[in-house]
Design a protein around this motif. Structure first.
Motif, PDB file in Angstrom:
ATOM      1  N   LEU A  17       0.835  -1.196   0.000  1.00  0.00           N
ATOM      2  CA  LEU A  17       0.000   0.000   0.000  1.00  0.00           C
ATOM      3  C   LEU A  17       0.871   1.246   0.000  1.00  0.00           C
ATOM      4  O   LEU A  17       2.043   1.208   0.390  1.00  0.00           O
ATOM      5  CB  LEU A  17      -0.902   0.013   1.234  1.00  0.00           C
ATOM      6  N   GLU A  18       0.280   2.341  -0.397  1.00  0.00           N
ATOM      7  CA  GLU A  18       1.045   3.588  -0.506  1.00  0.00           C
ATOM      8  C   GLU A  18       1.540   4.093   0.849  1.00  0.00           C
ATOM      9  O   GLU A  18       2.462   4.915   0.899  1.00  0.00           O
ATOM     10  CB  GLU A  18       0.208   4.670  -1.194  1.00  0.00           C
ATOM     11  N   ASP A  19       0.961   3.623   1.962  1.00  0.00           N
ATOM     12  CA  ASP A  19       1.423   4.050   3.279  1.00  0.00           C
ATOM     13  C   ASP A  19       2.604   3.221   3.775  1.00  0.00           C
ATOM     14  O   ASP A  19       3.077   3.407   4.900  1.00  0.00           O
ATOM     15  CB  ASP A  19       0.277   4.009   4.294  1.00  0.00           C
ATOM     16  N   GLY A  20       3.087   2.282   2.930  1.00  0.00           N
ATOM     17  CA  GLY A  20       4.234   1.469   3.288  1.00  0.00           C
ATOM     18  C   GLY A  20       3.894   0.093   3.828  1.00  0.00           C
ATOM     19  O   GLY A  20       4.800  -0.711   4.095  1.00  0.00           O
ATOM     20  N   SER A  21       2.619  -0.217   3.995  1.00  0.00           N
ATOM     21  CA  SER A  21       2.211  -1.528   4.499  1.00  0.00           C
ATOM     22  C   SER A  21       2.482  -2.605   3.446  1.00  0.00           C
ATOM     23  O   SER A  21       2.253  -2.386   2.254  1.00  0.00           O
ATOM     24  CB  SER A  21       0.720  -1.530   4.844  1.00  0.00           C
ATOM     25  N   ILE A  22       2.958  -3.768   3.912  1.00  0.00           N
ATOM     26  CA  ILE A  22       3.267  -4.882   3.022  1.00  0.00           C
ATOM     27  C   ILE A  22       2.529  -6.129   3.513  1.00  0.00           C
ATOM     28  O   ILE A  22       2.542  -6.434   4.712  1.00  0.00           O
ATOM     29  CB  ILE A  22       4.781  -5.190   2.989  1.00  0.00           C
ATOM     30  N   THR A 133      -7.350   4.158   7.770  1.00  0.00           N
ATOM     31  CA  THR A 133      -6.650   5.126   6.918  1.00  0.00           C
ATOM     32  C   THR A 133      -7.475   5.567   5.715  1.00  0.00           C
ATOM     33  O   THR A 133      -7.302   6.670   5.204  1.00  0.00           O
ATOM     34  CB  THR A 133      -5.304   4.511   6.439  1.00  0.00           C
ATOM     35  N   GLY A 134      -8.374   4.683   5.252  1.00  0.00           N
ATOM     36  CA  GLY A 134      -9.129   4.944   4.041  1.00  0.00           C
ATOM     37  C   GLY A 134      -8.586   4.121   2.887  1.00  0.00           C
ATOM     38  O   GLY A 134      -7.470   3.579   2.957  1.00  0.00           O
ATOM     39  N   ALA A 135      -9.382   3.982   1.830  1.00  0.00           N
ATOM     40  CA  ALA A 135      -8.933   3.248   0.646  1.00  0.00           C
ATOM     41  C   ALA A 135      -7.657   3.880   0.106  1.00  0.00           C
ATOM     42  O   ALA A 135      -7.550   5.104   0.014  1.00  0.00           O
ATOM     43  CB  ALA A 135     -10.024   3.251  -0.416  1.00  0.00           C
ATOM     44  N   MET A 136      -6.690   3.040  -0.223  1.00  0.00           N
ATOM     45  CA  MET A 136      -5.377   3.533  -0.665  1.00  0.00           C
ATOM     46  C   MET A 136      -4.961   2.904  -1.991  1.00  0.00           C
ATOM     47  O   MET A 136      -5.438   1.825  -2.343  1.00  0.00           O
ATOM     48  CB  MET A 136      -4.315   3.204   0.391  1.00  0.00           C
ATOM     49  N   ARG A 137      -4.063   3.577  -2.667  1.00  0.00           N
ATOM     50  CA  ARG A 137      -3.462   2.992  -3.859  1.00  0.00           C
ATOM     51  C   ARG A 137      -2.539   1.852  -3.450  1.00  0.00           C
ATOM     52  O   ARG A 137      -1.914   1.895  -2.389  1.00  0.00           O
ATOM     53  CB  ARG A 137      -2.673   4.048  -4.625  1.00  0.00           C
ATOM     54  N   GLY A 138      -2.483   0.837  -4.294  1.00  0.00           N
ATOM     55  CA  GLY A 138      -1.642  -0.304  -3.974  1.00  0.00           C
ATOM     56  C   GLY A 138      -1.112  -0.967  -5.223  1.00  0.00           C
ATOM     57  O   GLY A 138      -1.518  -0.654  -6.352  1.00  0.00           O
ATOM     58  N   VAL A 139      -0.181  -1.897  -5.025  1.00  0.00           N
ATOM     59  CA  VAL A 139       0.354  -2.693  -6.119  1.00  0.00           C
ATOM     60  C   VAL A 139       0.388  -4.147  -5.668  1.00  0.00           C
ATOM     61  O   VAL A 139       0.778  -4.453  -4.539  1.00  0.00           O
ATOM     62  CB  VAL A 139       1.760  -2.199  -6.552  1.00  0.00           C
ATOM     63  N   LEU A 140      -0.053  -5.034  -6.519  1.00  0.00           N
ATOM     64  CA  LEU A 140      -0.061  -6.475  -6.262  1.00  0.00           C
ATOM     65  C   LEU A 140       0.847  -7.126  -7.289  1.00  0.00           C
ATOM     66  O   LEU A 140       0.672  -6.932  -8.496  1.00  0.00           O
ATOM     67  CB  LEU A 140      -1.493  -7.014  -6.387  1.00  0.00           C
ATOM     68  N   SER A 141       1.839  -7.886  -6.812  1.00  0.00           N
ATOM     69  CA  SER A 141       2.852  -8.400  -7.734  1.00  0.00           C
ATOM     70  C   SER A 141       3.305  -9.808  -7.372  1.00  0.00           C
ATOM     71  O   SER A 141       3.416 -10.164  -6.198  1.00  0.00           O
ATOM     72  CB  SER A 141       4.072  -7.472  -7.746  1.00  0.00           C
ATOM     73  N   THR A 142       3.565 -10.603  -8.412  1.00  0.00           N
ATOM     74  CA  THR A 142       4.234 -11.889  -8.261  1.00  0.00           C
ATOM     75  C   THR A 142       5.633 -11.843  -8.873  1.00  0.00           C
ATOM     76  O   THR A 142       6.379 -12.819  -8.790  1.00  0.00           O
ATOM     77  CB  THR A 142       3.435 -13.012  -8.962  1.00  0.00           C
TER      78      THR A 142
END
Length: 384
Positions: A17-22, A133-142
């Protein structure tokens, strides 16, 4: 980078997530990398309808129910020609599909339609983060499992505000809809075609169960792209116009605002979800982005005229700003979770809308009466 596997041979995957969560897990769909707004849905069932709902375009959807996929998938329950969401997140993806209607497993379906998905995620922690925090931008990757790289990509990705996502999911041309609901008798279907009310659906990313409802009630149904002009719509001689659901921010869709404002004095209008927001904008109201949206099949809504409470299916991240309502619009329904507007009526023309999904695919059937209300308006237009 190439996909990495765990000790059992399953490809690893990460959601950042854009807040740094993994959040780490394993791939349960297609391999690859996608970005989107990370949201959650609280439904226990209906995952195939969620996957194929065009309103999720641009979003990575998290299911809060812990096991998804146990009753498989089938072609009869899809809500669009293919999934439009960016990615899919679950706690556990069932390895067994056990249902007499099943035609295959969820993981195979995700791979077939190139949906990047992750399982093994602590979805309770993820949903708690989104709610706080609210809906956030994220990236999902393999393919990229470097935390810093993923967070940077999430921060650089596009959000939903100000984007026209409708153009990515709406049909390219006009079509007729000729499929009903299996459990419904087609009322009036034996009547001469010229005597059947004609419903024109403006498709901004429409769920297919909506035209199924219209057709099952004996209407002729024509589907037009959401960008169709007023003149082209009226040329089809509609008895009523339906404004569909769809993805993203309603404010950039100025072509729709203009068309709807021109249609209001001329034909009955019924809007659902994005269509509800567009009707409000066409009348001069404003919309705003909700903190984390309403997505699930158990949202309580009160009908202010009857005081009855309906349990509804919802999927939206924007709402109509009550302080901006013009005098021509009247509030008819409220969401009882946060008191936001859940329904509107135009005082001077035959138009109404709701911020939920009465077609109930999947979900409760409490709100089917709204189709009957529009049906009565269509019948009046035909007699007139």
């Amino acid at each position: 980078m190439h996909a990495q596997n765990d000790l059992n041979g399953a490809p690893l995957a990460k959601l950042a997530l854009e807040d740094g969560s993994i959040y780490s897990g394993k791939a349960t769909g297609a391999l690859g990398e996608v970005t989107g707004e990370v949201v959650f849905n609280t439904a226990m069932t209906g995952y195939q309808e969620i996957l194929t709902d065009p309103s999720y375009c641009g979003q990575i959807v998290t299911m809060t129910y812990p096991e998804i996929g146990n009753y498989g998938v089938n072609e009869a329950d899809v809500e669009h020609r293919k999934p439009a969401l960016s990615g899919f997140v679950v706690r556990e993806s069932s390895r067994i599909d056990s249902n007499f209607r099943s035609e295959g497993g969820l993981s195979d379906y995700l791979r077939k339609h190139n949906v990047v998905a992750i399982a093994g995620v602590d979805t309770r922690a993820l949903v708690r983060r989104i709610r706080e925090t609210g809906a956030m931008r994220g990236v999902l990757s393999t393919t990229d499992l470097d935390d810093a790289s993923l967070v940077a990509k999430a921060k650089a990705s596009l959000g939903l505000v100000g984007r026209d996502l409708v153009r990515e999911v709406m049909p390219a041309q006009q079509s007729k809809w000729e499929h009903g609901l299996d459990e419904w008798t087609q009322v009036g279907a034996s009547a001469a075609a010229g005597n059947q009310p004609h419903v024109v659906c403006l498709d901004f990313g429409m769920k297919w169960n909506i035209p199924r409802h219209f057709h099952a009630r004996g209407n002729r149904v024509t589907i037009l792209p959401g960008t169709t002009s007023t003149e082209e719509i009226l040329a089809t001689q509609p008895d009523g116009v339906f404004l569909s659901n769809g993805p993203g921010d309603p404010e950039p869709l100025e072509y729709a605002h203009k068309t709807i404002s021109e249609l209001l004095p001329q034909v009955p209008v019924f809007g659902i979800c994005l269509g509800h927001q567009l009707l409000a904008l066409a009348c001069g109201a404003k919309t705003f982005k909700l903190k984390f949206g309403h997505r699930g099949v158990n949202q309580p809504v009160q009908d202010l005229e009857t005081s009855k409470v309906e349990i509804t299916t919802q999927n939206h991240g924007f709402a109509v700003d009550e302080d901006s309502l013009p005098s021509c619009l009247e509030i008819t329904h409220r969401n009882l979770n946060d008191n936001t507007i859940a329904g509107l009526r135009h005082k001077e023309s035959g138009a109404f809308s709701v911020q939920y999904h009465p077609e109930a695919a999947s979900g409760p059937h409490d709100s089917h009466y709204l189709f009957e209300k529009f049906q009565a308006m269509l019948a009046g237009a035909v007699k007139g």
